[in-house]
Design a protein around this motif. Sequence first.
Motif, mmCIF file in Angstrom:
data_model
loop_
_atom_site.group_PDB
_atom_site.id
_atom_site.type_symbol
_atom_site.label_atom_id
_atom_site.label_comp_id
_atom_site.label_asym_id
_atom_site.label_seq_id
_atom_site.Cartn_x
_atom_site.Cartn_y
_atom_site.Cartn_z
ATOM 1 N N GLY A 145 4.551 7.698 3.197
ATOM 2 C CA GLY A 145 4.611 6.400 3.853
ATOM 3 C C GLY A 145 4.570 6.571 5.359
ATOM 4 O O GLY A 145 4.987 7.597 5.898
ATOM 5 N N SER A 146 4.059 5.576 6.063
ATOM 6 C CA SER A 146 3.994 5.632 7.520
ATOM 7 C C SER A 146 3.768 4.224 8.057
ATOM 8 O O SER A 146 3.430 3.289 7.315
ATOM 9 N N VAL B 99 1.218 -2.142 9.997
ATOM 10 C CA VAL B 99 1.257 -2.123 8.534
ATOM 11 C C VAL B 99 2.139 -0.957 8.108
ATOM 12 O O VAL B 99 1.929 0.185 8.543
ATOM 13 N N THR B 100 3.102 -1.247 7.240
ATOM 14 C CA THR B 100 3.982 -0.202 6.730
ATOM 15 C C THR B 100 3.507 0.240 5.359
ATOM 16 O O THR B 100 3.423 -0.560 4.431
ATOM 17 N N LEU C 159 13.686 6.542 16.757
ATOM 18 C CA LEU C 159 13.296 7.523 17.761
ATOM 19 C C LEU C 159 12.469 8.682 17.239
ATOM 20 O O LEU C 159 11.884 9.422 18.020
ATOM 21 N N TYR C 160 12.377 8.873 15.907
ATOM 22 C CA TYR C 160 11.681 10.038 15.366
ATOM 23 C C TYR C 160 10.282 9.721 14.832
ATOM 24 O O TYR C 160 9.353 10.499 15.010
ATOM 25 N N GLN C 161 10.142 8.631 14.125
ATOM 26 C CA GLN C 161 8.916 8.348 13.378
ATOM 27 C C GLN C 161 7.697 8.223 14.292
ATOM 28 O O GLN C 161 7.757 7.603 15.351
ATOM 29 N N GLU C 162 6.593 8.817 13.838
ATOM 30 C CA GLU C 162 5.331 8.683 14.564
ATOM 31 C C GLU C 162 4.658 7.383 14.130
ATOM 32 O O GLU C 162 4.474 7.137 12.941
ATOM 33 N N ILE D 35 0.859 -1.185 0.000
ATOM 34 C CA ILE D 35 0.000 0.000 0.000
ATOM 35 C C ILE D 35 0.894 1.233 0.000
ATOM 36 O O ILE D 35 2.030 1.196 0.478
ATOM 37 N N SER D 36 0.368 2.315 -0.547
ATOM 38 C CA SER D 36 1.059 3.605 -0.554
ATOM 39 C C SER D 36 0.080 4.680 -0.124
ATOM 40 O O SER D 36 -1.047 4.727 -0.624
ATOM 41 N N GLY D 37 0.518 5.529 0.784
ATOM 42 C CA GLY D 37 -0.328 6.611 1.263
ATOM 43 C C GLY D 37 -0.638 6.490 2.734
ATOM 44 O O GLY D 37 -0.157 5.589 3.434
#
Length: 684
Positions: A200-201, A206-207, A345-348, A155-157
């Motif tokens: 991306g998140s 799920v990435t 340490l940064y990514q939400e 998936i993208s978005g």
Amino acid sequence: MSDGCGHTVLGPESGTLASINYPQTSPNSTVCEWEIRVKPGQRVQLKFGDFDIDDSDSCHSSYLRVHNGIGPTRTEIGKYCGFGFQMDGLITSKSNEVTVQFMSGTHTSGRGFLAAYSTTDKSDLITCLDNASHFSEPEFNKYCPAGCVIPFADISGTIPHGYRDSSSLCMAGVHAGVVSNTLGGQINVVISKGIPYYEGSLANNVTSKVGPLSTSLFTFKTSGCYGTLGMESGVIPDSQITASSILEWSDQTGQVNIWKPENARLKRVGPPWAAFISDEHQWLQIDLNKEKRITGIITTGSTLAEYYYYVSAYRILYSDDAQKWTVYREPGMDKDKIFQGNTELYQEVRNNFIPPIIARFFRINPLKWHQKIAMKVELLGCQFSMGRAPKITMPPPPQNKNDDKNDDFGDDFIHSVKTSLQTDKTTFTPEIKNTTVTPSVTKDVALAAVLVPVLVMVFTTLILILVCAWHWRNRKKKTEGTYDLPYWDRAGWWKGMKQFLPTKSAEHEETPVRYSNSEISHLRPREVPTMLQTESAEYAQPLVGGIVGTLHQRSTFKPEEGKEASYADLDPYNSPIQEVYHAYAEPLPITGPEYATPIIMDMSSHPSTPLGIPSISTFKAAGNQAPPLVGTYNKLLSRTDSTSSAQALYDTPKGQPGPGAADELVYQVPQSMAHSTGSKDELS
């Protein structure tokens, strides 16, 4: 099950199953059986998303077989094989139990299969492989089975911007937090125009990858209960954020650093909250002041490059009184829900609660971390206005001797859960409605938002119609009974123009001139000044544009060209028709003076007028004799010649017969000066 089973999630109402190595070729001589059970009284429906099994031996050694029931008493529904086999429709069982058997013999190709199942009341079932490009409708509802977080789909978005149209609908639904991977659920999809770039998140394990431009994208309709609850904004005060311990330490300069609980606010600049001891018994607690509907949580690590700390897995506990706590579990599950945390340490990282949590006190219990327990958080949700869910309580956790954990999120992950807090677990799930159900308050607000503008538009339209009708009616009344005269011939135009003319004295007040057939008949041709018989300036301009009853063929209009005007001819005013008041003058009052008044502006006010000339351009002959016309004309002519104007103020004779006496004449001033010279010579 056997050695031929691939990705498998069997939920209480839906699930997903695939052959081993799917979508790659499965190994030879493998077998797998899946036993599917749903609630009694319901039936099972099976849908294939992909089917590619070698049929070189006519389904003898490689095939997929579906049975009604489980065990020796089961009966076969069908046996299937073939490359690129298209299964139209659904395979439906006769009971609440189904057995699916996959046999892989000797073969060199074939992807195997992927299928989804659900109860038969989910008529809009789709598989984990379906994406938005498979559907042409701009908006549609589908049912996603459990188990759609699969490693071979992309998936993208992200929300709220949307997902690329090539993304798996159900996997994106799990990422967005609208359906659960272990339960499945209904999704409401909206298709719209694509965007150039998709972020991306990481959310709900799920990435989502970064994606390029696409022609379309899709988003999900939800209840809207995903707002922030006040950690970042400060709505939740510092006093309502507490922790099991606080990290205090001195740096090389001797400055004391305290990483307090109130530092655990998402996107807050500075250090996070950190526990003094890193073990499974640490917690961060948030008091929401009253019960809220909590639908999700967002976490980050320390966000300080020199301190690479973050929590990689945690549990959630909630309470109404901060004394008895409940560990969050998904419906139908007998194990605590373990949430994947951060990978750096940064990514939400976002995790959603399906169903949502209804509570006042909220705790995060870290289970895995990197170096030290440190985090910043934000809670998602909305106000809780529905009926209270049953309270499920449990005693506080006992102490545990484990004081060191690594950040590996593998097989030992579940083991760490088993050795964590030994709390009493409930065997039932709180009756909490899903976030996809909109509270009635929201419906009322939405209904009011639609009705108010509609009512305003309706009332505004009615008012405009009434105003237009009233205006049209007034115009119609004004135009009734009038002739279609030119605009400049109407009385209103002349009266409007009079206000721009110089004010006259009271003695010069304009009095309408009356023309009478009987009066004209007594006039002799010799008594009429010859100047009035010239070709032009014979007719006065209309004084006012009054309502004319009838304009007869014989009127005071200028005679036709080539026809000599003479009063010796038949009097044009002797008409059998009743006296007609023409548009040139209004009738005089019966008792009013019979003196003609100037048709145009009095020229006596001109600065070049001789002082010896009277300022009145009309006169009455005294006695029984007619006034000397020539002398009078000479005086008037000298007055006219002394001015620079091209207009002369001459009176037209108007006689009135009397018994035994000469007619009394009244003169009207002609309007044109252009022909006065010729008339003067003739009179002299």
